[in-house]
Design an enzyme around this catalytic site. Structure first.
Site, mmCIF file in Angstrom:
data_model
loop_
_atom_site.group_PDB
_atom_site.id
_atom_site.type_symbol
_atom_site.label_atom_id
_atom_site.label_comp_id
_atom_site.label_asym_id
_atom_site.label_seq_id
_atom_site.Cartn_x
_atom_site.Cartn_y
_atom_site.Cartn_z
ATOM 1 N N ARG A 112 0.891 -1.174 0.000
ATOM 2 C CA ARG A 112 0.000 0.000 0.000
ATOM 3 C C ARG A 112 0.920 1.212 0.000
ATOM 4 O O ARG A 112 1.683 1.421 0.942
ATOM 5 C CB ARG A 112 -0.903 -0.015 1.231
ATOM 6 C CG ARG A 112 -1.647 1.282 1.426
ATOM 7 C CD ARG A 112 -2.797 1.161 2.398
ATOM 8 N NE ARG A 112 -3.913 0.454 1.800
ATOM 9 C CZ ARG A 112 -5.146 0.464 2.286
ATOM 10 N NH1 ARG A 112 -5.418 1.146 3.384
ATOM 11 N NH2 ARG A 112 -6.114 -0.207 1.682
ATOM 12 N N HIS A 139 -7.184 0.981 -6.666
ATOM 13 C CA HIS A 139 -7.394 0.029 -5.561
ATOM 14 C C HIS A 139 -8.023 -1.242 -6.151
ATOM 15 O O HIS A 139 -9.188 -1.548 -5.888
ATOM 16 C CB HIS A 139 -8.306 0.679 -4.518
ATOM 17 C CG HIS A 139 -8.283 0.016 -3.176
ATOM 18 N ND1 HIS A 139 -7.477 -1.060 -2.865
ATOM 19 C CD2 HIS A 139 -8.982 0.291 -2.024
ATOM 20 C CE1 HIS A 139 -7.679 -1.418 -1.611
ATOM 21 N NE2 HIS A 139 -8.577 -0.619 -1.085
ATOM 22 N N GLN A 142 -9.886 -3.955 -3.963
ATOM 23 C CA GLN A 142 -11.193 -3.518 -3.501
ATOM 24 C C GLN A 142 -12.268 -3.836 -4.541
ATOM 25 O O GLN A 142 -13.350 -4.327 -4.222
ATOM 26 C CB GLN A 142 -11.175 -2.001 -3.236
ATOM 27 C CG GLN A 142 -12.497 -1.443 -2.783
ATOM 28 C CD GLN A 142 -12.882 -1.927 -1.396
ATOM 29 O OE1 GLN A 142 -12.076 -1.853 -0.491
ATOM 30 N NE2 GLN A 142 -14.097 -2.423 -1.233
ATOM 31 N N ASP A 230 -17.253 7.190 -1.668
ATOM 32 C CA ASP A 230 -16.033 6.959 -0.883
ATOM 33 C C ASP A 230 -15.763 8.245 -0.107
ATOM 34 O O ASP A 230 -16.388 9.289 -0.370
ATOM 35 C CB ASP A 230 -14.873 6.616 -1.848
ATOM 36 C CG ASP A 230 -13.584 6.237 -1.129
ATOM 37 O OD1 ASP A 230 -13.624 5.940 0.083
ATOM 38 O OD2 ASP A 230 -12.517 6.237 -1.785
ATOM 39 N N CYS A 269 -16.367 1.459 0.036
ATOM 40 C CA CYS A 269 -15.235 0.579 0.372
ATOM 41 C C CYS A 269 -14.873 0.623 1.849
ATOM 42 O O CYS A 269 -14.219 -0.290 2.344
ATOM 43 C CB CYS A 269 -14.028 0.941 -0.490
ATOM 44 S SG CYS A 269 -13.394 2.602 -0.194
ATOM 45 N N ARG A 297 -13.774 -8.904 1.021
ATOM 46 C CA ARG A 297 -12.342 -8.651 0.773
ATOM 47 C C ARG A 297 -11.542 -9.929 1.043
ATOM 48 O O ARG A 297 -10.611 -10.250 0.315
ATOM 49 C CB ARG A 297 -11.822 -7.515 1.677
ATOM 50 C CG ARG A 297 -12.368 -6.127 1.384
ATOM 51 C CD ARG A 297 -11.902 -5.559 0.044
ATOM 52 N NE ARG A 297 -10.467 -5.488 -0.086
ATOM 53 C CZ ARG A 297 -9.683 -4.505 0.363
ATOM 54 N NH1 ARG A 297 -10.234 -3.472 0.967
ATOM 55 N NH2 ARG A 297 -8.377 -4.512 0.165
HETATM 56 N N1 CP Z 1 -11.277 -0.438 1.946
HETATM 57 C C1 CP Z 1 -10.016 -0.523 2.412
HETATM 58 O O1 CP Z 1 -9.030 -0.727 1.681
HETATM 59 O O2 CP Z 1 -9.930 -0.414 3.770
HETATM 60 P P1 CP Z 1 -8.601 -0.281 4.618
HETATM 61 O O3 CP Z 1 -7.999 1.072 4.342
HETATM 62 O O4 CP Z 1 -9.049 -0.424 6.050
HETATM 63 O O5 CP Z 1 -7.626 -1.368 4.219
HETATM 64 N N1 NVA Z 2 -9.960 6.693 -1.296
HETATM 65 C C1 NVA Z 2 -9.628 6.167 0.009
HETATM 66 C C2 NVA Z 2 -9.838 4.689 0.043
HETATM 67 C C3 NVA Z 2 -9.548 4.049 1.366
HETATM 68 C C4 NVA Z 2 -9.710 2.565 1.342
HETATM 69 C C5 NVA Z 2 -8.187 6.504 0.343
HETATM 70 O O1 NVA Z 2 -7.314 6.421 -0.533
HETATM 71 O O2 NVA Z 2 -7.925 6.888 1.508
#
Ligand code: CP
Ligand code: NVA
Length: 316
Positions: A112, A139, A142, A230, A269, A297
């Protein structure tokens, strides 16, 4: 350590894969979910025994971290969680060197990252699979869970209309890619200045996707089978006050949901901010499938891991 010299199977973006490959992963995920619910825990554990997944986090995570860790454990392997600031990566060791080092110790890496190019760079220099666990651009993991969820609740996503409301962010980009690969219409309602990357739309349209950008949320939602939003402030975003002001008319409300099809579902998400991008009565109401989405997930990650590590389902 993986000694297989074949090119590693990376999972960096949905658009790197054919609809058939993604469909096979979703079928695998559904089967594993049925097994899981029946109390059958990963029947092919021997194949994954000793395999190790490293997970690098430059940003916080609840769902991605836990679901990947449980997924690799259930398959029979193990996970190591690495916070980027605790690695030499945080002190200037290059991505390329980190990729070579990890390739000598573990069998796959989930990362990440704040910068999508870091993930591409890691994959370029790694001899093991690299999985995108969220970047500033996309993502994809997701979206695998999201399509799994949509189809579990509503049947085939192909030919349906889905409305994205709010910020044209990383998750929106993956929905745009999914629209092309899973053949559904995607309408997005975003304020001026918050549009998704035009390259993402151009790619999807060139693949034949039906994608429309609106400024008016109701115009985007009309006749949609599913409404998605989101957070307005993604991890790493600044100018929170400006963002909240611009996005305020895009809060998903009960009135807005009423413009969609009568049995439309609501997706997010997570993490969510009740009172910002969605009202509590929508996200906690009967149309919401957000907790199923989060649960899925786990099953989606298992299918992605199986595809990356052993080439997909081992049951057939
Ligand atoms: N939706 C998602 O990726 O959640 P987290 O940031 O908790 O991993
Ligand atoms: N758009 C959000 C998604 C989190 C899962 C972010 O990048 O923080």
């Amino acid at each position: 350590m993986n000694t297989d010299k074949a090119a590693p199977r990376h999972f960096l973006d949905l658009k790197d894969h054919s609809p058939a490959t993604l469909r096979q992963m979703l079928d695998d995920a559904s089967q594993m979910k049925r097994d899981w619910k029946a109390g059958i825990r990963a029947p092919q554990r021997a194949m994954f025994e000793g395999l190790v997944l490293a997970m690098i986090f430059q940003k916080p995570s609840t769902r991605t971290r836990i679901s990947f860790e449980v997924a690799i454990r259930d398959l029979g392997g193990a996970a190591i969680v690495l916070h980027a600031q605790e690695l030499q990566l945080g002190r200037g060791e290059t991505i390329a060197d980190t990729a070579r080092i990890l390739s000598g110790y573990v069998d796959a890496v989930m990362i990440r990252s704040s910068d999508h190019e870091d993930v591409v760079d890691l994959a370029h220099h790694a001899s093991i699979p690299v999985i995108n666990g969220l970047t500033d651009v996309s993502h994809p993991c997701q979206l695998m869970a999201d399509i799994l969820t949509y189809e579990e609740v509503r049947g085939p996503v192909s030919g349906t209309k889905i409305a994205w409301i709010g910020d044209g962010n990383n998750v929106a980009h993956s929905w745009i890619q999914a629209a092309a690969l899973f053949d559904f219409e995607l309408t997005l309602a975003v304020p001026e200045g918050f549009d998704p990357d035009p390259d993402q739309i151009e790619w999807a349209k060139a693949e034949g996707a039906s994608i429309h950008i609106h400024r008016d949320p109701i115009a985007a939602i009309e006749n949609a089978e599913c409404v998605v939003t989101d957070t307005w402030i993604s991890m790493g975003d600044d100018k929170a006050v400006t963002r909240r002001a611009a996005l305020a008319p895009y809060q998903v409300t009960t009135d807005m949901m009423a413009a969609a099809k009568p049995d439309a579902i609501f997706m997010h998400c997570l993490p969510a901010h009740r009172g910002e991008e969605v009202t509590a009565d929508v996200i906690d109401g009967p149309a919401s499938v957000v907790f199923l989405e989060a649960e899925n997930r786990l099953h989606a990650q298992k299918a992605i891991l199986r595809w990356c590590l052993v080439g997909g389902s081992t049951s057939s």
